[in-house]
Scaffold this active site. Structure first.
Site, mmCIF file in Angstrom:
data_model
loop_
_atom_site.group_PDB
_atom_site.id
_atom_site.type_symbol
_atom_site.label_atom_id
_atom_site.label_comp_id
_atom_site.label_asym_id
_atom_site.label_seq_id
_atom_site.Cartn_x
_atom_site.Cartn_y
_atom_site.Cartn_z
ATOM 1 N N ASP A 54 1.046 -1.112 0.215
ATOM 2 C CA ASP A 54 -0.108 0.163 0.031
ATOM 3 C C ASP A 54 1.126 1.250 -0.016
ATOM 4 O OD1 ASP A 54 -2.255 1.708 0.266
ATOM 5 O OD2 ASP A 54 -2.122 1.586 2.370
ATOM 6 N N GLU B 19 -1.020 -1.167 -4.821
ATOM 7 C CA GLU B 19 -2.220 -0.568 -5.121
ATOM 8 C C GLU B 19 -2.240 0.516 -6.240
ATOM 9 O OE1 GLU B 19 -5.412 0.546 -1.824
ATOM 10 O OE2 GLU B 19 -4.379 2.519 -2.238
ATOM 11 N N ASP C 189 -2.731 0.945 6.825
ATOM 12 C CA ASP C 189 -1.808 0.921 5.796
ATOM 13 C C ASP C 189 -1.286 -0.633 5.769
ATOM 14 O OD1 ASP C 189 -1.131 4.024 5.021
ATOM 15 O OD2 ASP C 189 -1.167 3.500 7.087
#
Length: 193
Positions: free
Chosen positions: A7, A68, A141
């Site tokens: 992430d 991501e 996260d």
């Protein structure tokens, strides 16, 4: 299959390692968040993220990296930092010879919660449940990085089947076009009566 989920972010970059097994069985191997001070130069912050990802790749030996995909936000500065971090992660993975796949936030949310509009609390709760963790990963996260890895574990077989089907369709199209062209050449050589 071992998947390193990332992430990306400049201030907090989530890292999560998951091992996919038969069917939809997944197991968490490691999770952490790389933090960089906002007062540091961007280049130094990106270097810290690169160093952490290199260390994770060396230690955990993933087969693939799932990152991501950056999406449009109102805060342009945040988008730029996220994109820079994601680019550094992709570069480090590519240099290590690992394939990199990008998943949108809605794909990840839909994979782990069933809804592409799930909030962070729902994602964290489902990641905790899916991976049978004793405590929810914090901060968000960390949970998001694990969710990315789970998402890729579950989507990879379908993605491979789709790629194989597309390759087969392209081959069939090529063969058919060659047959049509050959038939046309044969027809032009036949004498007209």
């Amino acid at each position: 299959m071992r998947v390193l989920g990332v992430d990306p972010g400049l201030t907090r970059c989530g890292l999560g390692m998951v091992e996919g097994r038969a069917g939809r069985e997944v197991r968490a191997l490691a999770v952490d968040v790389v933090r960089t001070p906002p007062d540091d130069e961007v280049a130094a912050r990106l270097a810290a993220i690169a160093d952490a990802v290199e260390a994770w790749i060396a230690e955990h030996r993933p087969d693939v990296v799932a990152v991501e995909r950056v999406f449009s936000q109102h805060n342009v500065r945040s988008v730029i930092g996220t994109a820079q971090a994601g680019g550094v992660v992709a570069l480090v993975a590519a240099r290590a010879g690992l394939p990199v796949f990008f998943h949108t936030p809605s794909e990840v949310k839909a994979a782990v919660t069933g809804s592409g509009r799930a909030d962070k609390a729902q994602v964290t709760a489902m990641v905790t449940r899916i991976l049978a963790l004793d405590t929810p990963p914090r901060p968000a996260d960390a949970a998001d990085a694990l969710a990315l890895a789970v998402c890729h574990c579950w989507r990879a077989p379908m993605m491979a089947r789709m790629a194989a089907a597309e390759a087969r369709a392209a081959e069939l199209t090529r063969v058919h076009a060659a047959k049509v062209a050959a038939a046309g050449r044969t027809a032009r050589r036949l004498p007209r009566v």
